[in-house]
Design a protein around this motif. Structure first.
Motif: not given
Length: 602
Positions: A206-210, A256-257, A262-266, A268-272
């Motif tokens: 998911r991060s690759q595209t973003l 900004r969007f 990207v921030i939303q992705l992190f 999920i990832f960091d708490p995981g």
């Protein structure tokens, strides 16, 4: 299979092949950048391996101290095992800290050497590329290559590689140490790798595209900003501020969007990562605690296993951040490698011919030229300009006048035929001789930051102050220069903002006079002059054009009057050829233009 399906497969195959070529191109560039610092890279790897091993040794030494040193001190009053363990622990800590400091310095030197090399390559290569590239590749995109793209690579080299190398080695050494301390706890840690791998892969996809979208959004912002600031006079003149505000606002909102996603992705990832680490720690504590209760595991070994488990997941987050830097840097490297792979459309000759004393005879022999294959500008063009002759090119917009001038200057090469100087094909002429023999003055008289004298001296960097002043006097620029606050030492400010358009043009004439070419091309060079300035320049032009071949492109027929010969062009073809007097006396196209011009003056 349907035709649409076949076409879709062909497009996919093409995209895959293109992606493969881009990756190979980027890897070639990376390899060429690393090659000069190969020895430093090897030394850095050795240092980081030793420093990581020293850091990982800590929990194992603690286990030894608790399980062997403490019993020896308690039962036998032997302090030696505990003392040796503590000493080794301190040595490992000091060595690890010192090696990390050394490693940081080494990586900084390597990254700065690579960035220096890359910055110079981008600048020198884009400067060498032909005019065709710069007319199609916007200045904002070039600036983005030198700024945001290189910054992305710098971030990767400064911190991203450190995170990857140290993190990977740290996790590897911890795994080895974990199995050596307690293989059961090692298996529990190994089992935790499965959800960790699933979460990391999910993040990568998911991060690759973003991350690519963030690069595109950032580049668009830079392009919009640079073009707005570069063309600020046109913005002010046409009251384009509101429209620019809306366009820039949309671009900022897009940026900004994408960053919010990207921030939303992190988010999920960091708490995981934290959750997986805590679950693994709990399982190691549970299994190890039961075994300690049954005397199947020493308390020191359990403590070491818990410490190793805790430390194991810390680099995972750093490695995820590396992937962030890597995606941005990979996209940036692809774009930079694309620019560096561009080849000049007007290459230097492999076996150049010297022309030390040019006379200035220019000839077009069967020249055909097209900017695009389906749009021919000059079809089978022939023209002979004897040495010392001044010709004026007249015609409607798009007739091919400026194209002819660019071919003589060798900003472009003809598609067919040849343009020669004194019988030598310009494609075979030594570049230094070509630039010394032919000079072009365009309508856009560009002035660089610096003094008036420095700008005039561009025509001949070795010229003395007396020669610079003489050149200014010859074209009628001396008087206005002397009226400036600092005379010839006045800073012209960015792009010549302290002088008018007409004054900038006079300075460009002085620059050309100082260069003393045998062939001088004036492409609408008097268009920015007012009537008084033009009269001054007419006098200067007489001096400027004396004893040299000159090609004048002008809509102002007052400038054409000083020519020996007038060529009227339409659709890339010469439709009239003669002296100004003869053509004015006739009934052709030039006579009509001259009559219309005379009426406009009334």
């Amino acid at each position: 299979m349907s035709v649409t399906g076949v076409e879709g497969e062909e497009r996919n195959d093409f995209n895959k092949a293109e992606s493969k070529q881009i990756r190979e191109r980027s890897l070639r560039l990376l390899g060429s950048l690393l090659s000069p610092v190969r020895a430093q890279v090897i030394l850095t790897l050795v240092v980081v391996i030793v420093s990581t091993a020293a850091q990982v040794a800590g929990p194992a030494l603690i286990a030894i101290g608790i399980d062997q040193g403490l019993p020896a001190l308690r039962d036998e009053l032997d302090w030696m095992p505990l003392g040796v363990t503590v000493a080794l622990f301190l040595i490992a800590g000091i060595a690890g800290a010192g090696l990390i400091a050394w490693y940081t310095v080494l990586t900084a030197k390597i990254s700065q050497a690579i960035l220096l090399d890359l910055r110079k390559r981008v600048f020198l290569h884009t400067q060498r590329l032909s005019l065709e590239f710069h007319e199609s590749y916007t200045s904002g995109r070039i600036i983005a290559r030198q700024t945001s793209d290189l910054d992305a690579i710098r971030e990767l080299l400064d911190s991203g590689v450190n995170q990857l190398v140290q993190g990977a080695l740290y996790m590897l050494f911890i795994g080895i140490a974990m199995f050596s301390v307690d293989w059961v706890s090692g298996l529990v840690l190994f089992g935790a790798l499965i959800p960790l791998a699933v979460l990391t892969r999910w993040f990568q996809l998911r991060s690759q595209t973003l991350f690519r979208k963030t690069r595109v959004a950032s580049a668009r912002l830079i392009v919009q900003f640079v073009e707005t600031m570069t063309g600020i006079r046109a913005v002010k003149a046409f009251r384009k501020e509101k429209r620019n505000e809306d366009e820039f606002g949309d671009l900022v909102e897009d940026y900004r969007f994408v960053n919010a996603r990207v921030i939303q992705l992190f988010g999920i990832f960091d708490p995981g990562l934290v959750l997986i680490g805590n679950v693994a720690l709990a399982v190691v504590l549970l299994v190890g605690g039961l075994r300690v209760a049954d005397n199947g595991l020493a308390i020191g070994a359990l403590l070491a296993a818990l410490l190793y488990t805790r430390q194991f997941f810390a680099p995972a987050q750093e490695m995820a951040m590396f992937y962030n830097s890597y995606q941005s840097a990979a996209a940036a490297l692809e774009k930079i490698s694309g620019v560096l792979e561009e080849m000049p459309s007007v290459p230097d000759p492999t076996d150049p011919i010297d022309l030390w004393e040019a006379k200035g005879a220019v000839r077009f022999d069967g020249v055909e030229f097209a900017y695009k294959k389906d749009r021919v500008i000059l079809p089978e063009f022939d023209l002979d300009i004897p040495s010392g002759q001044t010709i004026a090119l007249v015609g409607s917009t798009g007739a091919g006048k400026s194209t002819l001038a660019k071919l003589v200057s060798r900003f472009y090469d003809p598609s067919q035929g040849a343009v020669t100087l004194d019988g030598i094909d310009l494609r075979q002429l030594h570049p230094k001789d070509l630039r010394r023999a032919i000079v072009m003055v365009t309508q856009e008289a560009y002035l660089f930051s610096g003094t008036v004298a420095e700008n005039i001296a561009l025509g001949n960097p070795d010229a003395s102050r007396e020669e610079i002043v003489a050149a200014a006097k010859a074209v009628g620029a001396h008087e206005f220069i002397e009226s400036l606050p600092g005379g010839y030492d006045t800073d012209v400010n960015k792009r010549g903002g302290r002088v008018s358009a007409g004054q900038r043009q006079l300075l460009s004439f002085a620059r050309a006079f100082l260069a003393d070419p045998v062939v001088l091309i004036l492409d609408e060079a008097t268009a920015s002059l007012d009537i008084p300035s033009e009269r001054l320049v007419q006098e200067g032009l007489t001096t400027l054009l004396a004893d040299r071949t000159a090609i004048i492109i002008a809509h102002r027929l007052s400038t054409v009057a000083i020519a020996d010969r007038v060529l009227v062009m339409e659709h890339g073809i010469i439709v009239e050829d003669g002296t100004p007097r003869d053509l004015i006396a006739g009934t052709g196209r030039f006579a009509q233009l001259h009559a219309a011009w005379r009426e406009s003056l009334v």
